[in-house]
Write a protein that holds these residues in place. Structure first.
Motif, PDB file in Angstrom:
ATOM      1  N   TYR A  74       0.868  -1.173   0.000  1.00  0.00           N
ATOM      2  CA  TYR A  74       0.000   0.000   0.000  1.00  0.00           C
ATOM      3  C   TYR A  74       0.905   1.223   0.000  1.00  0.00           C
ATOM      4  N   GLY A  75       0.959   1.920  -1.129  1.00  0.00           N
ATOM      5  CA  GLY A  75       1.831   3.082  -1.254  1.00  0.00           C
ATOM      6  C   GLY A  75       1.055   4.381  -1.190  1.00  0.00           C
ATOM      7  N   ILE A  76       1.626   5.365  -0.508  1.00  0.00           N
ATOM      8  CA  ILE A  76       1.026   6.694  -0.388  1.00  0.00           C
ATOM      9  C   ILE A  76       2.080   7.701  -0.834  1.00  0.00           C
ATOM     10  N   SER A  77       1.697   8.613  -1.729  1.00  0.00           N
ATOM     11  CA  SER A  77       2.646   9.638  -2.164  1.00  0.00           C
ATOM     12  C   SER A  77       1.921  10.959  -2.373  1.00  0.00           C
ATOM     13  N   TYR A  78       2.680  12.042  -2.266  1.00  0.00           N
ATOM     14  CA  TYR A  78       2.111  13.362  -2.528  1.00  0.00           C
ATOM     15  C   TYR A  78       1.981  13.550  -4.032  1.00  0.00           C
ATOM     16  N   ALA A  79       0.827  13.984  -4.444  1.00  0.00           N
ATOM     17  CA  ALA A  79       0.584  14.270  -5.855  1.00  0.00           C
ATOM     18  C   ALA A  79       1.047  15.690  -6.165  1.00  0.00           C
ATOM     19  N   ALA A  80       1.193  16.003  -7.459  1.00  0.00           N
ATOM     20  CA  ALA A  80       1.474  17.377  -7.876  1.00  0.00           C
ATOM     21  C   ALA A  80       0.223  18.196  -7.561  1.00  0.00           C
ATOM     22  N   GLN A  81       0.304  19.028  -6.528  1.00  0.00           N
ATOM     23  CA  GLN A  81      -0.870  19.697  -5.977  1.00  0.00           C
ATOM     24  C   GLN A  81      -1.619  20.547  -7.012  1.00  0.00           C
ATOM     25  N   SER A  82      -0.905  21.328  -7.783  1.00  0.00           N
ATOM     26  CA  SER A  82      -1.581  22.213  -8.744  1.00  0.00           C
ATOM     27  C   SER A  82      -2.280  21.410  -9.834  1.00  0.00           C
ATOM     28  N   ARG A  83      -1.683  20.300 -10.250  1.00  0.00           N
ATOM     29  CA  ARG A  83      -2.300  19.477 -11.294  1.00  0.00           C
ATOM     30  C   ARG A  83      -3.594  18.831 -10.789  1.00  0.00           C
ATOM     31  N   VAL A  84      -3.575  18.310  -9.560  1.00  0.00           N
ATOM     32  CA  VAL A  84      -4.777  17.686  -9.006  1.00  0.00           C
ATOM     33  C   VAL A  84      -5.869  18.734  -8.810  1.00  0.00           C
ATOM     34  N   LYS A  85      -5.487  19.894  -8.315  1.00  0.00           N
ATOM     35  CA  LYS A  85      -6.471  20.968  -8.123  1.00  0.00           C
ATOM     36  C   LYS A  85      -7.096  21.355  -9.457  1.00  0.00           C
ATOM     37  N   SER A  86      -6.290  21.524 -10.470  1.00  0.00           N
ATOM     38  CA  SER A  86      -6.790  21.885 -11.798  1.00  0.00           C
ATOM     39  C   SER A  86      -7.736  20.811 -12.337  1.00  0.00           C
ATOM     40  N   SER A  87      -7.362  19.563 -12.160  1.00  0.00           N
ATOM     41  CA  SER A  87      -8.199  18.450 -12.618  1.00  0.00           C
ATOM     42  C   SER A  87      -9.539  18.434 -11.885  1.00  0.00           C
ATOM     43  N   MET A  89     -11.033  20.948 -10.416  1.00  0.00           N
ATOM     44  CA  MET A  89     -11.826  22.120 -10.793  1.00  0.00           C
ATOM     45  C   MET A  89     -12.501  21.902 -12.156  1.00  0.00           C
ATOM     46  N   SER A  90     -11.782  21.313 -13.108  1.00  0.00           N
ATOM     47  CA  SER A  90     -12.390  21.088 -14.421  1.00  0.00           C
ATOM     48  C   SER A  90     -13.480  20.023 -14.346  1.00  0.00           C
ATOM     49  N   LYS A  91     -13.269  18.966 -13.526  1.00  0.00           N
ATOM     50  CA  LYS A  91     -14.311  17.947 -13.366  1.00  0.00           C
ATOM     51  C   LYS A  91     -15.541  18.525 -12.682  1.00  0.00           C
ATOM     52  N   GLU A  92     -15.325  19.353 -11.664  1.00  0.00           N
ATOM     53  CA  GLU A  92     -16.451  19.969 -10.965  1.00  0.00           C
ATOM     54  C   GLU A  92     -17.234  20.870 -11.916  1.00  0.00           C
ATOM     55  N   LEU A 112     -24.780  14.285  -8.388  1.00  0.00           N
ATOM     56  CA  LEU A 112     -24.882  15.214  -7.254  1.00  0.00           C
ATOM     57  C   LEU A 112     -23.853  14.857  -6.181  1.00  0.00           C
ATOM     58  N   GLU A 113     -23.730  13.568  -5.934  1.00  0.00           N
ATOM     59  CA  GLU A 113     -22.762  13.097  -4.937  1.00  0.00           C
ATOM     60  C   GLU A 113     -21.330  13.405  -5.389  1.00  0.00           C
ATOM     61  N   GLU A 114     -21.028  13.178  -6.671  1.00  0.00           N
ATOM     62  CA  GLU A 114     -19.693  13.479  -7.195  1.00  0.00           C
ATOM     63  C   GLU A 114     -19.384  14.962  -7.094  1.00  0.00           C
ATOM     64  N   SER A 115     -20.369  15.793  -7.430  1.00  0.00           N
ATOM     65  CA  SER A 115     -20.182  17.238  -7.351  1.00  0.00           C
ATOM     66  C   SER A 115     -19.863  17.660  -5.921  1.00  0.00           C
ATOM     67  N   ALA A 116     -20.576  17.085  -4.973  1.00  0.00           N
ATOM     68  CA  ALA A 116     -20.334  17.398  -3.562  1.00  0.00           C
ATOM     69  C   ALA A 116     -18.925  16.958  -3.136  1.00  0.00           C
ATOM     70  N   GLU A 117     -18.476  15.793  -3.636  1.00  0.00           N
ATOM     71  CA  GLU A 117     -17.135  15.305  -3.301  1.00  0.00           C
ATOM     72  C   GLU A 117     -16.055  16.233  -3.848  1.00  0.00           C
ATOM     73  N   TYR A 118     -16.194  16.654  -5.109  1.00  0.00           N
ATOM     74  CA  TYR A 118     -15.223  17.577  -5.697  1.00  0.00           C
ATOM     75  C   TYR A 118     -15.202  18.895  -4.935  1.00  0.00           C
ATOM     76  N   ALA A 121     -13.408  18.361  -1.621  1.00  0.00           N
ATOM     77  CA  ALA A 121     -11.957  18.243  -1.789  1.00  0.00           C
ATOM     78  C   ALA A 121     -11.322  19.602  -2.062  1.00  0.00           C
ATOM     79  N   LEU A 122     -11.956  20.398  -2.902  1.00  0.00           N
ATOM     80  CA  LEU A 122     -11.409  21.726  -3.202  1.00  0.00           C
ATOM     81  C   LEU A 122     -11.448  22.641  -1.986  1.00  0.00           C
ATOM     82  N   ARG A 123     -12.519  22.544  -1.208  1.00  0.00           N
ATOM     83  CA  ARG A 123     -12.631  23.347   0.018  1.00  0.00           C
ATOM     84  C   ARG A 123     -11.528  22.970   1.004  1.00  0.00           C
ATOM     85  N   LYS A 124     -11.274  21.660   1.158  1.00  0.00           N
ATOM     86  CA  LYS A 124     -10.219  21.201   2.068  1.00  0.00           C
ATOM     87  C   LYS A 124      -8.840  21.665   1.590  1.00  0.00           C
ATOM     88  N   TYR A 125      -8.633  21.669   0.281  1.00  0.00           N
ATOM     89  CA  TYR A 125      -7.363  22.150  -0.274  1.00  0.00           C
ATOM     90  C   TYR A 125      -7.166  23.629   0.070  1.00  0.00           C
TER      91      TYR A 125
END
Length: 179
Positions: A74-87, A89-92, A112-118, A121-125
């Protein structure tokens, strides 16, 4: 020796180990052994890392017991923050535009559930949280005689726990080294 002309699963399917040398990778192996690696693609929403002990086999039911060597990573790594945020935002934005049409909502009620999740996540960021990526991999080795039983038991065990496995075919080496 490692060959960039062959798929990695064809080179390490005989079990053994990998030694990294200045000249490249050397695969030490035992004869007549097989190796397969899997990535977990679907995880239940209530799953946590503390549930991982359930993934090493069942001591009571033999049909869920792995009879060959295996590993779980089970691997955990930091993602490229700006790329994930951009992704995100575009999905939302895409989902919000689709939600304006009732026909999309009827075809996919989980929007509706997916929109709430995005949105969450953006609010937490914005509050300072960081995005991480996770990857759960499993590999099994085995003799020709026992391999199919362990393969079936592994797939059944993960399915029983609500996880879906996808066989790794082209990125064995990357997954193996990460493990």
């Amino acid at each position: 020796k490692y060959s960039d002309k062959l798929l990695i699963n064809e080179q390490i399917q005989t079990g053994g180990g990998i030694e990294v040398c200045p000249s490249g990778c050397v695969f030490r192996s035992e004869e007549n052994m097989l190796f397969k690696m899997f990535q977990v693609t679907d995880i239940p929403g209530n799953w946590s890392i503390f549930d991982n002990p359930q993934l090493v086999g069942d001591n009571v039911d033999d049909s869920y017991r792995l009879q060959t060597p295996f590993f779980v990573h089970y691997g955990i790594s930091y993602a490229a923050q700006s790329r994930v945020k951009s992704s995100l935002m575009s999905k939302e934005l895409l989902i919000k535009n689709q939600l304006r049409s009732l026909s999309f909502l009827k075809k996919s009620p989980k929007m509706l559930e997916e929109s709430a999740e995005y949105n969450y996540a953006l609010r937490k960021y914005e509050e300072g949280e960081k995005f991480v990526t996770t990857r759960l991999n499993v590999g099994i080795w085995g003799s020709l005689e026992r391999f199919q039983d362990s393969y079936s038991a592994l797939v059944a065990l993960y399915r029983k726990n609500g996880l879906k496995l996808k066989e790794t075919t082209f990125i064995h080496f990357d997954d193996f080294l990460r493990s």
